[in-house]
Design an enzyme around this catalytic site. Structure first.
Site, PDB file in Angstrom:
ATOM      1  N   GLY A  54     -27.736  12.459  14.409  1.00  0.00           N
ATOM      2  CA  GLY A  54     -26.585  13.347  14.517  1.00  0.00           C
ATOM      3  C   GLY A  54     -25.953  13.538  13.165  1.00  0.00           C
ATOM      4  O   GLY A  54     -26.424  12.983  12.167  1.00  0.00           O
ATOM      5  N   GLU A  77     -29.256  19.789  12.528  1.00  0.00           N
ATOM      6  CA  GLU A  77     -29.461  18.337  12.540  1.00  0.00           C
ATOM      7  C   GLU A  77     -30.856  17.992  13.071  1.00  0.00           C
ATOM      8  O   GLU A  77     -31.537  17.109  12.536  1.00  0.00           O
ATOM      9  CB  GLU A  77     -28.402  17.655  13.413  1.00  0.00           C
ATOM     10  CG  GLU A  77     -26.992  17.708  12.834  1.00  0.00           C
ATOM     11  CD  GLU A  77     -26.852  16.831  11.590  1.00  0.00           C
ATOM     12  OE1 GLU A  77     -27.719  15.968  11.356  1.00  0.00           O
ATOM     13  OE2 GLU A  77     -25.884  17.038  10.843  1.00  0.00           O
ATOM     14  N   GLU A  81     -33.538  15.953  10.793  1.00  0.00           N
ATOM     15  CA  GLU A  81     -33.927  14.584  11.157  1.00  0.00           C
ATOM     16  C   GLU A  81     -35.318  14.485  11.772  1.00  0.00           C
ATOM     17  O   GLU A  81     -35.853  13.389  11.890  1.00  0.00           O
ATOM     18  CB  GLU A  81     -32.874  13.989  12.104  1.00  0.00           C
ATOM     19  CG  GLU A  81     -31.458  14.172  11.561  1.00  0.00           C
ATOM     20  CD  GLU A  81     -30.638  12.902  11.598  1.00  0.00           C
ATOM     21  OE1 GLU A  81     -31.225  11.816  11.584  1.00  0.00           O
ATOM     22  OE2 GLU A  81     -29.406  13.017  11.665  1.00  0.00           O
ATOM     23  N   PRO A 100     -11.155   7.145  21.828  1.00  0.00           N
ATOM     24  CA  PRO A 100     -10.637   6.533  20.600  1.00  0.00           C
ATOM     25  C   PRO A 100     -11.326   5.185  20.374  1.00  0.00           C
ATOM     26  O   PRO A 100     -11.570   4.443  21.314  1.00  0.00           O
ATOM     27  CB  PRO A 100      -9.150   6.332  20.903  1.00  0.00           C
ATOM     28  CG  PRO A 100      -8.849   7.211  22.059  1.00  0.00           C
ATOM     29  CD  PRO A 100     -10.113   7.375  22.832  1.00  0.00           C
ATOM     30  N   GLU A 133     -36.888   6.689   8.909  1.00  0.00           N
ATOM     31  CA  GLU A 133     -36.745   5.523   9.787  1.00  0.00           C
ATOM     32  C   GLU A 133     -36.668   5.917  11.256  1.00  0.00           C
ATOM     33  O   GLU A 133     -36.356   5.106  12.093  1.00  0.00           O
ATOM     34  CB  GLU A 133     -35.483   4.752   9.417  1.00  0.00           C
ATOM     35  CG  GLU A 133     -35.096   4.917   7.950  1.00  0.00           C
ATOM     36  CD  GLU A 133     -33.661   5.389   7.811  1.00  0.00           C
ATOM     37  OE1 GLU A 133     -32.825   4.937   8.609  1.00  0.00           O
ATOM     38  OE2 GLU A 133     -33.386   6.222   6.930  1.00  0.00           O
TER      39      GLU A 133
END
Lengths: 253, 253
Positions: A54, A77, A81, A100, A133
């Site tokens: 992300g 993205e 990636e 939160p 990775e």
DNA sequence: GTAATAGTGTCTCTAAGACATTATACT
DNA sequence: AGTATAATGTCTTAGAGACACTATTAC
């Protein structure tokens, strides 16, 4: 109170703002099992843990240039990636996560997408992508607390949504090769639903889709350990005959 | 490119950020027709147009205090603008909208919720709520360009999602009184699906829910223009027997 | 040949759809 | 009494599920 609400809509600038990210649940089918693309984190927080790919939404200066759309960020993205192009995958927003504390560094609101990758493209991901990775992990083997942040929640919600839509959308066709056999499609249903599908009954269901013009026969056969299987393909949407998935239309005369 | 992604995840702070809002599609049923709660805008942009209620997510200072959850913001906005409590309504996140330019002032990402209000509570909204200018508008009568921002898109997506979930969730029970007649429930289905439901067939479907323990008979009758109708109520979720809606469980022995 | 699995066929049951019919209120 | 509609019942058909069975390939 009223004035507060009105001020908020009149002038948005003074409010503190969260970071907005786009997170991807990139899925494919390997040997009949759902696999999700994960990245090993190199820094804190959650250093060493696996995380969904992300990144941060680009918003420009926020006034003249308001930046990129959410869907565009997801495509970007995904490409950064994995090297995959948007036309190769089904990319769909499914939920937004903003609890939160979900990122200890700061308030982050993540808009989550799932990306369904055909098995034959999945092999290219490690080689082609930017993220050296990146690795495919079997969804069933992930135990709690192997994922960073609230990414386990995100994954769970993605799978739940996919289960809901499997029977009523064309979603399954994005997890098989472009030309696929009925047993291959059946494997997708078995993996997503988490239980084996009866071969005879499943075949009957697919046959109806062929009669209805959703699928069509394709040349070639799929070689297997035993008897080869005939191939089919999903018929692309056309203006007159919009694409349908399982059950998405009436089956009248 | 790789380094860019990694820096993004390592240090989120330097990125420009959008404002994040919560927008509400507050729906109820009036005289058999779906109505949505709208607010007349008093200032530019879109001055004089109708808009969905909503407001800015509170994020605290973003570090020590990360502010309120998205769901909490939705509940708070609902209360501020209608006076309704969260226990009175079904409030559910359904999509997030972030197209650049959707708010001309600045980049705003809106997390959208639908809120389903029982008809008997809907009448209180104008009196009780904070927003004196709030009004119910029939969904069917809204023509294009009466709504501000991209709120027409948001409304359309909300209704589409509700149509998907109507048959497979308990959603419909949030648009009828707590004790409701079968014809009242049928009106919800007719309104959301946009086509009349056959009385006999619909009744049969509801009767199955009673046999399955999803609904139960309730005292009293609903008086109508002709023959009164018996009342039923949705059986609350219990730990052993989780609540189910239409079709959400197996109907085995 | 044998194992494996693609592909076919059958039986049952549930549920949807399209009605016709009866019952019970309000006016 | 007449009207409206709640409530019940019937017939047909589509589709799911649980199988048994046949066909064709790899080994």
């Amino acid at each position: 109170m009223t004035s507060e609400v009105q001020r908020a809509r009149q002038s948005l600038a003074p409010y503190a703002r969260p970071a907005v990210a786009v997170d991807l649940v990139v899925l494919t089918l390997v040997d009949g099992a759902l696999h999700v693309l994960l990245i090993r984190r190199g820094e804190p927080p959650f250093e060493g843990k696996l995380a969904l790919p992300g990144g941060i939404l680009r918003v420009g200066d926020g006034e003249e240039d308001q930046g990129e759309d959410l869907d565009v960020a997801a495509v970007r993205e995904l490409h950064e990636e994995t090297g995959l192009e948007s036309r190769d995958v089904l990319l769909e927003q499914f939920a937004t996560f903003g609890r939160p504390g979900r990122d200890p560094r700061m308030r982050v609101v993540s808009v989550a997408y799932y990306a369904l990758v055909r098995p034959e493209l999945a092999r290219r991901v490690r080689a082609g992508g930017d993220a050296a990775e990146a690795r495919w992990e079997a969804v069933g083997r992930l135990d709690a607390s192997t994922l960073a942040f609230d990414h386990e929640d995100i994954l769970r919600v993605a799978l739940a949504r996919m289960r809901e839509k499997l029977d009523t959308s064309a979603l399954a066709f994005s997890l098989v090769p472009e030309r696929f056999s009925i047993p291959e499609l059946r494997a997708v249903f078995s993996a997503v639903k988490g239980e084996p599908q009866d071969p005879g009954n499943f075949r009957r269901k697919v046959k109806r889709l062929i009669e209805d013009g959703v699928l069509e026969a394709a040349p070639g056969v799929r070689r297997t350990a035993s008897k080869p299987a005939a191939l089919y393909r999903f018929r692309a949407a056309s203006p007159e005959t919009p694409a349908r998935g399982f059950k998405s239309g009436t089956r009248s005369a």
